[in-house]
Design a protein around this motif. Structure first.
Motif, PDB file in Angstrom:
ATOM      1  N   THR A 493     -10.381  31.596  32.632  1.00  0.00           N
ATOM      2  CA  THR A 493     -11.662  31.569  31.924  1.00  0.00           C
ATOM      3  C   THR A 493     -11.766  32.757  30.977  1.00  0.00           C
ATOM      4  OG1 THR A 493     -12.712  30.498  33.797  1.00  0.00           O
ATOM      5  CG2 THR A 493     -14.171  31.593  32.216  1.00  0.00           C
ATOM      6  N   VAL A 494     -12.164  32.453  29.771  1.00  0.00           N
ATOM      7  CA  VAL A 494     -12.368  33.519  28.780  1.00  0.00           C
ATOM      8  C   VAL A 494     -13.871  33.819  28.671  1.00  0.00           C
ATOM      9  CG1 VAL A 494     -12.127  34.184  26.367  1.00  0.00           C
ATOM     10  CG2 VAL A 494     -10.299  32.917  27.513  1.00  0.00           C
ATOM     11  N   SER A 495     -14.676  32.760  28.588  1.00  0.00           N
ATOM     12  CA  SER A 495     -16.135  32.907  28.514  1.00  0.00           C
ATOM     13  C   SER A 495     -16.735  31.631  29.040  1.00  0.00           C
ATOM     14  CB  SER A 495     -16.566  33.175  27.072  1.00  0.00           C
ATOM     15  OG  SER A 495     -16.347  32.017  26.282  1.00  0.00           O
ATOM     16  N   ASP A 496     -18.089  31.550  28.928  1.00  0.00           N
ATOM     17  CA  ASP A 496     -18.731  30.343  29.417  1.00  0.00           C
ATOM     18  C   ASP A 496     -18.469  29.152  28.503  1.00  0.00           C
ATOM     19  OD1 ASP A 496     -20.164  31.142  27.286  1.00  0.00           O
ATOM     20  OD2 ASP A 496     -22.130  31.137  28.266  1.00  0.00           O
ATOM     21  N   SER A 497     -17.715  29.360  27.420  1.00  0.00           N
ATOM     22  CA  SER A 497     -17.385  28.238  26.528  1.00  0.00           C
ATOM     23  C   SER A 497     -15.919  28.231  26.106  1.00  0.00           C
ATOM     24  CB  SER A 497     -18.285  28.312  25.270  1.00  0.00           C
ATOM     25  OG  SER A 497     -18.035  29.536  24.568  1.00  0.00           O
ATOM     26  N   ALA A 498     -15.081  28.988  26.816  1.00  0.00           N
ATOM     27  CA  ALA A 498     -13.657  29.047  26.421  1.00  0.00           C
ATOM     28  C   ALA A 498     -12.763  29.198  27.640  1.00  0.00           C
ATOM     29  CB  ALA A 498     -13.428  30.197  25.456  1.00  0.00           C
TER      30      ALA A 498
END
Length: 519
Positions: A493-498
């Motif tokens: 997970t990179v962010s809540d959208s990536a």
């Protein structure tokens, strides 16, 4: 009153014995033999005993003193045949050491002419016995008698002394008979006879009947015969090396069939059989005469015979040349019987193609060699085989799927097959890797393969007839495994959208394709 201790004669003290007594009466040759005589006389009641003398070597010699007046016979032995001897006998009484003798009575007696010698059975069959004997030079002829019905009966009298055998016919099989023979001599109307010579012989058992060659091959002869009631065993012999040699003993309890093996092709052999009766009493054992038969082995057949499918409707038959043959006969089994397909005219035609056959079908064929010489034809035994027409290769062999380590093969169903054989070429040869037992299984996955590598496979259908398996044609396919994929593949997970995707490097790759599953 006193009694003599030797002869038992009793006398008074004042008794003075007479110097003469009554002569012996009735002196005779009671029985005459070839080499002995039995003398006999009447009992002399006044005597205490008898003294017997024989005239020989120019003088009278005492041959016996008998101290019993009731003993009225004496056998003289060691005499010559056909010879006249003179004897005399006188009675006596003995008183203490004094013998008082009566007058002599004389007798001349002749021994019999010599008996026959060498009486034996010259030959014996189941109904005859042939007697034979040595010639008697002093005889005029011979009398042959048989004991039957509780008495001796004459069965033949020869007219000369040169007929030295006689065959008794009409006898019962396996039966013991007693015979006797005596010589006779007739001179000036007077006939003299020798003693009898006896012999007891048993007729042979009935000969084996129906002895014949039942069948032959190139290296065997099968013999058969009818069973005999009184038989316990049969003895079979073969003539080889200039003499009869035992082959085997066969119990009467077994079937009357015997196969002699290990023979040479195209050769005549002679056999003979004898019926035996073997019991726990050797004297009751018996046998029949031999019965012979000759049998010839067959010529050899072609050494090799093979059949190969040419198509789904034809089979090619091939055989090796037989130098002993004139030609060959080829037959096919159809409609419940063997049917001739072809007869070659020479022994150089060594193939024959059978056409018009059904697809994927097993057929039976057989071949025999023949040789014709001077209008007579000899045949070898048959050599048989089964061969199947082709049921084609497996159709539409493809790669259904593949990975870096596996290839899944697929093909169309062959309705004529019982199953399929899958083979892989490796190590310089074809190796079977799978065999199905159903023609409905139409795919197979080959595992354990190397990535990015070309492999070659082949597949064939097969059918089973009895215990024999017949194969169809091979269909080949070359297939390559995929290149290897990346060794690792992960996401973070990179962010809540990536999301970040990472994978290891693949040195064999040109690049990578990334896909997402959605919708």
């Amino acid at each position: 009153l006193h009694t003599c201790t030797k002869c038992g004669y009793s006398f008074q003290d004042d008794f003075v014995p007479a110097l003469s007594h009554n002569k012996v009466t009735g002196l005779r040759a009671k029985v005459r033999y070839t080499n002995s005589l039995i003398l006999a006389w009447d009992e002399n009641e006044d005597a205490g005993g008898y003294e017997i003398e024989q005239y020989r070597d120019g003088d009278w010699q005492c041959i016996e003193t008998i101290y019993d007046n009731t003993e009225v016979s004496y056998k003289v032995d060691d005499l010559r045949a056909d010879t006249t001897y003179t004897f005399r006998i006188r009675p006596f009484v003995c008183i203490q050491d004094y013998n008082s003798y009566g007058e002599y009575t004389r007798l001349a007696a002749k021994t019999r002419i010599p008996n026959v010698t060498g009486l034996t059975s010259k030959s014996i069959s189941s109904s005859t016995i042939t007697l034979s004997w040595n010639k008697n030079n002093k005889a005029t002829g011979y009398v042959i008698e048989q004991y039957k019905g509780g008495k001796w009966s004459g069965i033949a009298t020869t007219k000369n002394n040169t007929t030295l055998s006689f065959t008794v016919k009409g006898l019962e099989t396996d039966t013991t008979y007693t015979f006797r023979v005596k010589a006779y001599r007739t001179v000036n109307g007077k006939t003299e006879y020798s003693e009898y010579r006896r012999i007891q012989k048993t007729t042979a058992m009935d000969n084996v009947t129906g002895f014949k060659v039942k069948s032959t091959t190139s290296n065997s002869v099968t013999l058969t015969w009818n069973k005999t009631d009184r038989t316990t065993d049969y003895k079979i012999e073969q003539y080889k090396g200039g003499k009869w040699v035992d082959v085997d003993y066969i119990s009467n309890e077994k079937s009357p069939v015997y196969t002699v093996t290990g023979l040479a092709p195209d050769t005549t052999y002679t056999f003979r059989i004898m019926a035996l009766k073997i019991t726990c009493m050797p004297e009751a054992n018996n046998n029949s005469d031999y019965v012979r038969v000759a049998g010839k082995t067959r010529i050899s057949n072609a050494a090799k015979f093979a059949g190969t499918a040419l198509s789904n409707s034809a089979i090619k038959l091939v055989w090796s040349k037989n130098n002993m043959a004139t030609g060959y006969v080829i037959e096919q089994y159809k409609g419940g019987k063997w049917t001739a397909l072809a007869t070659t005219k020479n022994n150089t035609t060594l193939t024959f193609t059978v056409k018009g056959l059904a697809s994927a079908t097993v057929y039976s064929f057989r071949i025999k060699s023949f040789r014709t010489v001077n209008g007579k034809t000899d045949y070898s035994e048959y050599t048989s085989l089964k061969a199947a027409t082709s049921f084609g290769g497996v159709n539409n062999l493809t790669v259904k799927s593949y990975t870096a380590s596996a290839i899944t093969l697929a093909w169309n169903k062959n309705a004529s097959a019982n199953g399929y054989v899958v083979e892989q070429y490796k190590g310089g040869k074809w190796i079977q890797i799978a065999k199905t037992s159903s023609n409905a299984v139409v795919s197979y996955t080959v595992n354990g393969l190397k990535a990015d590598t070309l492999y070659t496979f082949r597949i064939k259908g097969y059918v089973v007839s009895g215990t024999t398996e017949y194969s169809g044609e091979y269909t080949r396919l070359a297939a390559k495994t995929r290149i290897a994929n990346v060794g690792t593949f992960k996401g973070s997970t990179v962010s809540d959208s990536a999301v970040k995707l990472d994978w290891s490097k693949n040195d064999k790759a040109t690049g990578y394709v990334i896909e997402q599953y959605k919708g």
